[in-house]
Scaffold this motif. Structure first.
Motif, PDB file in Angstrom:
ATOM      1  N   SER A 147      34.379 -19.477  35.009  1.00  0.00           N
ATOM      2  CA  SER A 147      34.033 -19.828  33.456  1.00  0.00           C
ATOM      3  C   SER A 147      32.425 -19.816  33.244  1.00  0.00           C
ATOM      4  CB  SER A 147      34.256 -21.303  33.416  1.00  0.00           C
ATOM      5  OG  SER A 147      33.814 -22.103  32.159  1.00  0.00           O
ATOM      6  N   PRO A 148      32.297 -18.769  32.226  1.00  0.00           N
ATOM      7  CA  PRO A 148      30.780 -18.410  31.724  1.00  0.00           C
ATOM      8  C   PRO A 148      30.314 -19.560  30.805  1.00  0.00           C
ATOM      9  CG  PRO A 148      32.545 -16.625  31.346  1.00  0.00           C
ATOM     10  CD  PRO A 148      33.323 -17.924  31.671  1.00  0.00           C
ATOM     11  N   LYS A 149      31.087 -20.547  30.568  1.00  0.00           N
ATOM     12  CA  LYS A 149      30.509 -21.702  29.768  1.00  0.00           C
ATOM     13  C   LYS A 149      29.185 -22.220  29.930  1.00  0.00           C
ATOM     14  CE  LYS A 149      32.037 -25.998  27.533  1.00  0.00           C
ATOM     15  NZ  LYS A 149      30.893 -26.988  27.539  1.00  0.00           N
ATOM     16  N   VAL A 150      28.752 -22.569  31.131  1.00  0.00           N
ATOM     17  CA  VAL A 150      27.331 -23.107  31.490  1.00  0.00           C
ATOM     18  C   VAL A 150      26.431 -22.023  31.148  1.00  0.00           C
ATOM     19  CG1 VAL A 150      25.974 -23.868  33.060  1.00  0.00           C
ATOM     20  CG2 VAL A 150      28.338 -24.965  32.960  1.00  0.00           C
ATOM     21  N   ILE A 151      26.647 -20.957  31.525  1.00  0.00           N
ATOM     22  CA  ILE A 151      25.689 -19.749  31.285  1.00  0.00           C
ATOM     23  C   ILE A 151      25.392 -19.412  29.901  1.00  0.00           C
ATOM     24  CG2 ILE A 151      25.571 -17.181  31.895  1.00  0.00           C
ATOM     25  CD1 ILE A 151      27.089 -17.709  34.516  1.00  0.00           C
ATOM     26  N   VAL A 152      26.368 -19.249  29.183  1.00  0.00           N
ATOM     27  CA  VAL A 152      26.356 -18.911  27.789  1.00  0.00           C
ATOM     28  C   VAL A 152      25.600 -20.078  27.100  1.00  0.00           C
ATOM     29  CG1 VAL A 152      27.682 -18.534  25.572  1.00  0.00           C
ATOM     30  CG2 VAL A 152      28.322 -17.422  27.745  1.00  0.00           C
ATOM     31  N   GLU A 153      26.024 -21.354  27.136  1.00  0.00           N
ATOM     32  CA  GLU A 153      25.154 -22.307  26.625  1.00  0.00           C
ATOM     33  C   GLU A 153      23.922 -22.494  26.927  1.00  0.00           C
ATOM     34  OE1 GLU A 153      28.880 -25.590  25.682  1.00  0.00           O
ATOM     35  OE2 GLU A 153      28.058 -25.525  27.646  1.00  0.00           O
ATOM     36  N   THR A 154      23.621 -22.198  28.245  1.00  0.00           N
ATOM     37  CA  THR A 154      22.271 -22.375  28.751  1.00  0.00           C
ATOM     38  C   THR A 154      21.191 -21.151  27.982  1.00  0.00           C
ATOM     39  OG1 THR A 154      22.729 -23.297  30.835  1.00  0.00           O
ATOM     40  CG2 THR A 154      20.537 -22.479  30.818  1.00  0.00           C
ATOM     41  N   ALA A 155      21.938 -19.818  28.174  1.00  0.00           N
ATOM     42  CA  ALA A 155      21.163 -18.797  27.530  1.00  0.00           C
ATOM     43  C   ALA A 155      20.956 -19.333  26.005  1.00  0.00           C
ATOM     44  CB  ALA A 155      21.985 -17.678  27.777  1.00  0.00           C
ATOM     45  N   GLU A 156      21.818 -19.697  25.166  1.00  0.00           N
ATOM     46  CA  GLU A 156      21.834 -20.050  23.837  1.00  0.00           C
ATOM     47  C   GLU A 156      20.605 -21.023  23.632  1.00  0.00           C
ATOM     48  OE1 GLU A 156      23.398 -19.785  19.748  1.00  0.00           O
ATOM     49  OE2 GLU A 156      23.160 -18.507  21.456  1.00  0.00           O
ATOM     50  N   LYS A 157      20.423 -21.828  24.425  1.00  0.00           N
ATOM     51  CA  LYS A 157      19.485 -23.082  24.526  1.00  0.00           C
ATOM     52  C   LYS A 157      18.099 -22.257  24.812  1.00  0.00           C
ATOM     53  CE  LYS A 157      22.190 -27.006  25.798  1.00  0.00           C
ATOM     54  NZ  LYS A 157      22.554 -28.085  27.026  1.00  0.00           N
ATOM     55  N   ARG A 158      18.105 -21.318  25.537  1.00  0.00           N
ATOM     56  CA  ARG A 158      16.738 -20.892  25.916  1.00  0.00           C
ATOM     57  C   ARG A 158      16.361 -19.829  24.767  1.00  0.00           C
ATOM     58  NH1 ARG A 158      14.529 -21.415  30.969  1.00  0.00           N
ATOM     59  NH2 ARG A 158      12.765 -20.327  29.968  1.00  0.00           N
ATOM     60  N   GLY A 159      17.444 -19.359  23.834  1.00  0.00           N
ATOM     61  CA  GLY A 159      17.152 -18.490  22.881  1.00  0.00           C
ATOM     62  C   GLY A 159      17.192 -16.766  23.155  1.00  0.00           C
ATOM     63  N   ILE A 160      18.045 -16.513  24.233  1.00  0.00           N
ATOM     64  CA  ILE A 160      18.280 -15.149  24.442  1.00  0.00           C
ATOM     65  C   ILE A 160      20.009 -15.052  24.181  1.00  0.00           C
ATOM     66  CG2 ILE A 160      16.603 -15.239  26.375  1.00  0.00           C
ATOM     67  CD1 ILE A 160      18.880 -15.149  28.282  1.00  0.00           C
ATOM     68  N   PHE A 161      20.172 -13.774  24.741  1.00  0.00           N
ATOM     69  CA  PHE A 161      21.363 -13.056  24.412  1.00  0.00           C
ATOM     70  C   PHE A 161      22.339 -13.147  25.282  1.00  0.00           C
ATOM     71  CE2 PHE A 161      18.533 -10.558  21.330  1.00  0.00           C
ATOM     72  CZ  PHE A 161      19.500 -11.011  20.044  1.00  0.00           C
ATOM     73  N   THR A 162      23.530 -13.045  25.160  1.00  0.00           N
ATOM     74  CA  THR A 162      24.432 -13.050  26.158  1.00  0.00           C
ATOM     75  C   THR A 162      25.973 -11.937  25.984  1.00  0.00           C
ATOM     76  OG1 THR A 162      25.845 -14.942  25.271  1.00  0.00           O
ATOM     77  CG2 THR A 162      24.216 -15.466  27.138  1.00  0.00           C
ATOM     78  N   THR A 163      26.439 -11.679  26.685  1.00  0.00           N
ATOM     79  CA  THR A 163      27.876 -11.138  26.402  1.00  0.00           C
ATOM     80  C   THR A 163      28.775 -11.812  27.558  1.00  0.00           C
ATOM     81  OG1 THR A 163      27.804  -9.132  28.307  1.00  0.00           O
ATOM     82  CG2 THR A 163      26.754  -8.606  26.207  1.00  0.00           C
ATOM     83  N   GLY A 164      29.834 -12.074  26.951  1.00  0.00           N
ATOM     84  CA  GLY A 164      30.844 -12.830  27.627  1.00  0.00           C
ATOM     85  C   GLY A 164      31.891 -12.314  28.502  1.00  0.00           C
ATOM     86  N   PHE A 165      32.817 -12.960  29.207  1.00  0.00           N
ATOM     87  CA  PHE A 165      33.696 -12.446  30.074  1.00  0.00           C
ATOM     88  C   PHE A 165      34.977 -13.398  30.284  1.00  0.00           C
ATOM     89  CE2 PHE A 165      34.896 -11.547  34.977  1.00  0.00           C
ATOM     90  CZ  PHE A 165      35.317 -10.170  34.640  1.00  0.00           C
ATOM     91  N   HIS A 166      35.970 -12.685  30.429  1.00  0.00           N
ATOM     92  CA  HIS A 166      37.360 -13.221  30.656  1.00  0.00           C
ATOM     93  C   HIS A 166      37.826 -13.570  29.089  1.00  0.00           C
ATOM     94  CE1 HIS A 166      37.290 -13.501  34.965  1.00  0.00           C
ATOM     95  NE2 HIS A 166      36.449 -14.373  34.946  1.00  0.00           N
ATOM     96  N   ALA A 167      37.362 -14.514  28.628  1.00  0.00           N
ATOM     97  CA  ALA A 167      37.613 -14.878  27.096  1.00  0.00           C
ATOM     98  C   ALA A 167      36.595 -14.685  26.177  1.00  0.00           C
ATOM     99  CB  ALA A 167      38.282 -16.223  27.263  1.00  0.00           C
ATOM    100  N   ASN A 168      36.903 -15.441  25.045  1.00  0.00           N
ATOM    101  CA  ASN A 168      35.593 -15.406  23.879  1.00  0.00           C
ATOM    102  C   ASN A 168      34.983 -16.383  23.840  1.00  0.00           C
ATOM    103  OD1 ASN A 168      34.060 -15.077  21.744  1.00  0.00           O
ATOM    104  ND2 ASN A 168      35.981 -14.197  20.447  1.00  0.00           N
ATOM    105  N   GLN A 169      33.563 -16.350  24.278  1.00  0.00           N
ATOM    106  CA  GLN A 169      32.676 -17.769  24.303  1.00  0.00           C
ATOM    107  C   GLN A 169      31.833 -17.804  23.216  1.00  0.00           C
ATOM    108  OE1 GLN A 169      32.094 -15.374  27.541  1.00  0.00           O
ATOM    109  NE2 GLN A 169      34.237 -16.481  28.090  1.00  0.00           N
ATOM    110  N   ALA A 170      32.227 -16.932  22.098  1.00  0.00           N
ATOM    111  CA  ALA A 170      31.403 -16.947  20.861  1.00  0.00           C
ATOM    112  C   ALA A 170      31.132 -18.439  20.312  1.00  0.00           C
ATOM    113  CB  ALA A 170      31.920 -16.045  19.596  1.00  0.00           C
ATOM    114  N   VAL A 171      32.024 -18.877  20.311  1.00  0.00           N
ATOM    115  CA  VAL A 171      31.632 -20.496  19.510  1.00  0.00           C
ATOM    116  C   VAL A 171      30.807 -21.354  20.432  1.00  0.00           C
ATOM    117  CG1 VAL A 171      33.522 -21.663  21.004  1.00  0.00           C
ATOM    118  CG2 VAL A 171      33.084 -22.369  18.608  1.00  0.00           C
TER     119      VAL A 171
END
Length: 393
Positions: A246-270
């Motif tokens: 589950s990339p959820k924590v990684i994506v949310e943490t990166a967003e809080k820190r102001g950097i970019f992410t690319t996702g995996f498995h499913a769409n985490q854009a939200v």
């Protein structure tokens, strides 16, 4: 956990499975409602009995990752009016999965089961397959071996590193520091292939890119995943991707820190409306619908109508790319779209002869290109030049 160990297959098996797989276009949409859905159209034999397909997940259906991707596929195939689907989530890789499969067969009338986690295969799927020889067990990423395993067992998986290659291209056009990061669970061939393809995609448009890798040690370790993300940001890495359940924590943490992410498995854009660039997604709706169509036509694993080994990429409809986020410029879109077109027409070669690993050793000899279906890539135990890190570290 999800598919988490290497599997070794003959080139003949892989190519045969690939050639037998075709794209089958059905729109995928995640369903969070009931545990089963039923159609009302008669089956091909003239009866009102639908094809009953069972799906089992090791984690929650809404994990924004591996399990959600399969649940979306189940929801998509459920739109076929002649299919009834049943599902069960959070089933551990123990005898609990045997009970779940047995209940689906005996209580729900399932005639085909899709156990989606790697640890379900041996001994659980193999045991139930012998107990119910008339039921088909189609496992995600399993180690099916012809002549050794029951004929009512099959395996399916996809070359999601194709989508990782495209994500690498997009990441390369977004980074300002030329430093990107990859948070991975375990250094198995499947994961290493994703790290390498992501890096090769990035370096195809910016040879100065480096990819820092951190292995957390397991498929779902949210605390370690958050720590790894923060550590990378502190090192001036400004784009992060991952291969965890589950990339959820990684994506949310990166967003809080102001950097970019690319996702995996499913769409985490939200989860990251500003920083989500794109992502490597499965399109299991296409795969499950194809299986349903073959079964409806009277084909089975047992009679040879359904291949025991099925693999595919963009061309075969196994994958999709998350919609581009607002930070992705037109040049990045154009480059990624062009690479995707090459995967679809078969002209893309990611692993070309003369390729070096990150220690300077030649891992693919000059003059020997490896195509996506080449079984040698299933045994990958190295990281390409440009990756900072060691296998197993």
């Amino acid at each position: 956990m999800s598919t988490s160990r290497p599997f070794h297959l003959s080139r003949r098996q892989v190519v045969r499975g690939l050639l037998a797989t075709t794209a089958f276009g059905v729109t995928s949409k995640f369903g969070t409602g009931c545990s089963s859905s039923t159609g009302n159209q008669s089956s091909s034999d003239g009866t009102d009995k639908p094809i009953v397909m069972g799906f089992i997940y090791v984690g929650p259906k809404d994990d924004y990752g591996y399990n959600q991707a399969h649940a979306e596929g189940k929801a998509g195939v459920s739109k076929l009016t002649w299919v009834k689907s049943v599902e069960q989530a959070n089933v551990p890789e123990t005898t609990d999965v045997q009970e779940a499969m047995r209940n689906m067969i005996e209580q729900d009338g399932a005639t085909v089961i899709f156990p989606t986690s790697f640890g379900y295969f041996d001994p659980h799927v193999l045991k139930l397959a012998q107990e119910y020889p008339e039921v088909q067990f189609v496992h995600c990423g399993g180690l099916y071996q012809e002549g050794k395993h029951p004929k009512n067992v099959g395996s399916y998986f996809g070359f999601i590193d194709e989508a990782e290659y495209l994500a690498g291209i997009v990441a390369a056009k977004a980074t300002k520091t030329n430093k990107v990061g990859f948070i991975a669970a375990k250094p198995i061939p499947q994961v290493l292939r994703n790290i390498n393809s992501f890096t090769l995609g990035a370096r195809s448009v910016n040879p100065n890119i480096s990819t820092q890798v951190i292995f957390t040690g397991d498929w779902s370790l949210p605390v370690k995943e958050a720590e790894a993300t923060n550590s990378m940001v502190d090192q001036r890495i400004d784009v992060i991707t991952c291969h965890v359940d589950s990339p959820k924590v990684i994506v949310e943490t990166a967003e809080k820190r102001g950097i970019f992410t690319t996702g995996f498995h499913a769409n985490q854009a939200v989860l990251a409306p500003k920083g989500y660039l794109t992502g490597a997604e499965w399109d299991w709706t296409n795969v499950y619908s194809k299986y349903a169509e073959m079964i409806r036509a009277g084909k089975t694993l047992m009679n040879g109508g359904i291949p025991h080994l099925v693999r595919g990429g963009f061309k075969e409809g196994f994958l999709k790319l998350s919609p581009y986020g607002p930070a992705v410029n037109d040049e990045a879109k154009k480059l990624a779209d062009a690479a995707k077109a090459k995967f679809i027409d078969g002209s893309m070669v990611v692993y070309k002869g003369g390729l070096q690993d990150n220690t300077g050793k030649i891992v693919i000899p000059a003059g020997k290109d490896l195509k996506q279906q080449d079984s040698e890539l299933e045994k990958m135990n190295w990281l390409v030049a440009g990756v900072v890190g060691k296998v197993g570290s």
